[in-house]
Design a protein around this motif. Structure first.
Motif, PDB file in Angstrom:
ATOM      1  N   LYS A   1     -31.256 -21.106  13.557  1.00  0.00           N
ATOM      2  CA  LYS A   1     -30.001 -21.853  13.698  1.00  0.00           C
ATOM      3  C   LYS A   1     -29.246 -21.887  12.376  1.00  0.00           C
ATOM      4  O   LYS A   1     -28.013 -21.762  12.334  1.00  0.00           O
ATOM      5  N   ILE A   2     -29.989 -22.035  11.274  1.00  0.00           N
ATOM      6  CA  ILE A   2     -29.358 -22.049   9.958  1.00  0.00           C
ATOM      7  C   ILE A   2     -28.850 -20.654   9.599  1.00  0.00           C
ATOM      8  O   ILE A   2     -27.767 -20.495   9.037  1.00  0.00           O
ATOM      9  N   VAL A   3     -29.649 -19.636   9.944  1.00  0.00           N
ATOM     10  CA  VAL A   3     -29.212 -18.256   9.720  1.00  0.00           C
ATOM     11  C   VAL A   3     -27.917 -17.995  10.477  1.00  0.00           C
ATOM     12  O   VAL A   3     -26.977 -17.376   9.948  1.00  0.00           O
ATOM     13  N   ALA A   4     -27.854 -18.460  11.716  1.00  0.00           N
ATOM     14  CA  ALA A   4     -26.632 -18.280  12.518  1.00  0.00           C
ATOM     15  C   ALA A   4     -25.436 -18.934  11.830  1.00  0.00           C
ATOM     16  O   ALA A   4     -24.328 -18.375  11.830  1.00  0.00           O
ATOM     17  N   ASP A   5     -25.653 -20.092  11.223  1.00  0.00           N
ATOM     18  CA  ASP A   5     -24.566 -20.763  10.505  1.00  0.00           C
ATOM     19  C   ASP A   5     -24.123 -19.934   9.294  1.00  0.00           C
ATOM     20  O   ASP A   5     -22.927 -19.836   9.003  1.00  0.00           O
ATOM     21  N   ASN A   6     -25.098 -19.347   8.587  1.00  0.00           N
ATOM     22  CA  ASN A   6     -24.760 -18.489   7.443  1.00  0.00           C
ATOM     23  C   ASN A   6     -23.909 -17.299   7.872  1.00  0.00           C
ATOM     24  O   ASN A   6     -22.961 -16.915   7.187  1.00  0.00           O
ATOM     25  N   VAL A   7     -24.268 -16.730   9.003  1.00  0.00           N
ATOM     26  CA  VAL A   7     -23.524 -15.583   9.531  1.00  0.00           C
ATOM     27  C   VAL A   7     -22.142 -16.019  10.016  1.00  0.00           C
ATOM     28  O   VAL A   7     -21.133 -15.365   9.746  1.00  0.00           O
ATOM     29  N   TRP A   8     -22.112 -17.130  10.713  1.00  0.00           N
ATOM     30  CA  TRP A   8     -20.857 -17.613  11.282  1.00  0.00           C
ATOM     31  C   TRP A   8     -19.840 -17.980  10.203  1.00  0.00           C
ATOM     32  O   TRP A   8     -18.624 -17.844  10.411  1.00  0.00           O
ATOM     33  N   ASN A   9     -20.299 -18.425   9.047  1.00  0.00           N
ATOM     34  CA  ASN A   9     -19.385 -18.761   7.953  1.00  0.00           C
ATOM     35  C   ASN A   9     -18.507 -17.578   7.564  1.00  0.00           C
ATOM     36  O   ASN A   9     -17.385 -17.763   7.084  1.00  0.00           O
ATOM     37  N   VAL A  10     -19.001 -16.373   7.784  1.00  0.00           N
ATOM     38  CA  VAL A  10     -18.219 -15.171   7.503  1.00  0.00           C
ATOM     39  C   VAL A  10     -17.509 -14.673   8.765  1.00  0.00           C
ATOM     40  O   VAL A  10     -16.337 -14.296   8.722  1.00  0.00           O
ATOM     41  N   LEU A  11     -18.200 -14.700   9.878  1.00  0.00           N
ATOM     42  CA  LEU A  11     -17.630 -14.166  11.120  1.00  0.00           C
ATOM     43  C   LEU A  11     -16.436 -14.960  11.627  1.00  0.00           C
ATOM     44  O   LEU A  11     -15.529 -14.394  12.249  1.00  0.00           O
ATOM     45  N   LYS A  12     -16.413 -16.253  11.389  1.00  0.00           N
ATOM     46  CA  LYS A  12     -15.367 -17.087  11.991  1.00  0.00           C
ATOM     47  C   LYS A  12     -13.973 -16.633  11.575  1.00  0.00           C
ATOM     48  O   LYS A  12     -13.033 -16.654  12.389  1.00  0.00           O
ATOM     49  N   ASP A  13     -13.820 -16.212  10.330  1.00  0.00           N
ATOM     50  CA  ASP A  13     -12.508 -15.752   9.885  1.00  0.00           C
ATOM     51  C   ASP A  13     -12.162 -14.389  10.482  1.00  0.00           C
ATOM     52  O   ASP A  13     -10.998 -14.083  10.736  1.00  0.00           O
ATOM     53  N   ILE A  14     -13.185 -13.572  10.714  1.00  0.00           N
ATOM     54  CA  ILE A  14     -12.956 -12.250  11.296  1.00  0.00           C
ATOM     55  C   ILE A  14     -12.493 -12.365  12.745  1.00  0.00           C
ATOM     56  O   ILE A  14     -11.539 -11.707  13.155  1.00  0.00           O
ATOM     57  N   VAL A  15     -13.165 -13.202  13.519  1.00  0.00           N
ATOM     58  CA  VAL A  15     -12.799 -13.309  14.941  1.00  0.00           C
ATOM     59  C   VAL A  15     -11.446 -13.995  15.098  1.00  0.00           C
ATOM     60  O   VAL A  15     -10.696 -13.682  16.021  1.00  0.00           O
ATOM     61  N   LYS A  16     -11.113 -14.898  14.181  1.00  0.00           N
ATOM     62  CA  LYS A  16      -9.791 -15.526  14.220  1.00  0.00           C
ATOM     63  C   LYS A  16      -8.707 -14.493  13.939  1.00  0.00           C
ATOM     64  O   LYS A  16      -7.650 -14.475  14.555  1.00  0.00           O
ATOM     65  N   LEU A  17      -9.012 -13.590  12.987  1.00  0.00           N
ATOM     66  CA  LEU A  17      -8.080 -12.528  12.652  1.00  0.00           C
ATOM     67  C   LEU A  17      -7.890 -11.585  13.833  1.00  0.00           C
ATOM     68  O   LEU A  17      -6.776 -11.226  14.202  1.00  0.00           O
ATOM     69  N   GLU A  18      -9.008 -11.190  14.449  1.00  0.00           N
ATOM     70  CA  GLU A  18      -8.939 -10.303  15.609  1.00  0.00           C
ATOM     71  C   GLU A  18      -8.170 -10.952  16.746  1.00  0.00           C
ATOM     72  O   GLU A  18      -7.386 -10.304  17.430  1.00  0.00           O
ATOM     73  N   ASP A  19      -8.397 -12.248  16.937  1.00  0.00           N
ATOM     74  CA  ASP A  19      -7.747 -12.969  18.033  1.00  0.00           C
ATOM     75  C   ASP A  19      -6.243 -13.043  17.789  1.00  0.00           C
ATOM     76  O   ASP A  19      -5.436 -12.921  18.720  1.00  0.00           O
ATOM     77  N   SER A  20      -5.829 -13.238  16.540  1.00  0.00           N
ATOM     78  CA  SER A  20      -4.405 -13.342  16.236  1.00  0.00           C
ATOM     79  C   SER A  20      -3.703 -12.004  16.411  1.00  0.00           C
ATOM     80  O   SER A  20      -2.542 -11.932  16.817  1.00  0.00           O
TER      81      SER A  20
END
Length: 236
Positions: free
Chosen positions: A215-234
């Motif tokens: 779960k913590i690893v997922a948070d570490n990954v998500w900290n980077v991915l969240k900006d990428i998926v927001k960019l893709e979505d926009s």
């Protein structure tokens, strides 16, 4: 919503589907069937693909349920946000950067929007020369860019215990920063941040995270991915 696929199912079923005659409309809306121990569920491949390419850390080695592995947890986050991504878990236990380089073409048989590269830990534990590890990771990055020029590449940084000596340990850590800068790809500074070296968050081998650690690893990954998926979505 997306559904996590193990890549072996994904590729075999694409090959089977390609052998059948389809109408033009059917090809544009191809549906792949994933079969597990309980039932078959349809996955619409018009979803954007996020592919996790790694070793046992990605595969979820030692967990009671493969859905406790961090790629599955990322799929849940994407689904909760209503983002149309299909996560593919292409983790293989014991994989080195050399093995990853050799099987790359096999996993890049479909368009990938986000490619998360999590390899190198087994190289470090085996004392493989740093130059070889870097060369293999570079080859993988180049291969992804050639097959999927539009893909956002995320490199997962890794650190190892000082067993191999301080010089090797430092050089190993720096490889990921160097590659990220040289190739202008996204970097997760340390995949196992707040997990590595903490007994209660790792299995008995002291290497692979428990479900709580994942779960913590997922948070570490998500900290980077969240900006990428927001960019893709926009963009879309």
């Amino acid at each position: 919503m997306g559904k996590v696929l193990k890549f072996s199912y994904f590729l075999v079923l694409i090959l089977l589907a390609s052998c059948k005659s389809e109408t033009k409309k059917e090809k544009e809306t191809e549906v792949i069937q994933e079969t597990d121990s309980t039932n078959s569920k349809a996955v619409n491949t018009t979803n954007k693909v996020m592919l996790f390419y790694g070793n046992s850390l990605t595969a979820g080695y030692g967990l009671d349920d493969e859905k406790e592995a961090f790629p599955y947890l990322i799929q849940q986050k994407l689904d909760s946000m209503g983002l149309d991504y299909t996560v593919i878990n292409s983790g293989l236990s014991g994989e080195t950067t050399s093995g990853g380089k050799n099987r790359l073409d096999w996993v890049l048989s479909q368009q990938v929007e986000v490619f998360v590269l999590e390899l190198g830990a087994n190289d470090g534990l085996r004392g493989i020369p740093i130059t070889e590890t870097k060369s293999n990771l570079q080859a993988i990055i180049i291969g992804v860019k050639q097959k999927n020029p539009q893909a956002k590449i995320v490199l997962a940084g890794m650190q190892i215990p000082p067993n191999m000596g301080q010089a090797y340990t430092s050089a190993f850590k720096n490889v990921f920063y160097e590659l990220a800068e040289e190739n202008e790809v996204y970097l997760i500074p340390f995949l196992l941040k707040n997990v590595g070296g903490i007994p209660e968050l790792n299995q008995e081998d002291g290497i692979h995270p428990t479900a709580e650690g994942q779960k913590i690893v997922a948070d570490n990954v998500w900290n980077v991915l969240k900006d990428i998926v927001k960019l893709e979505d926009s963009i879309n």
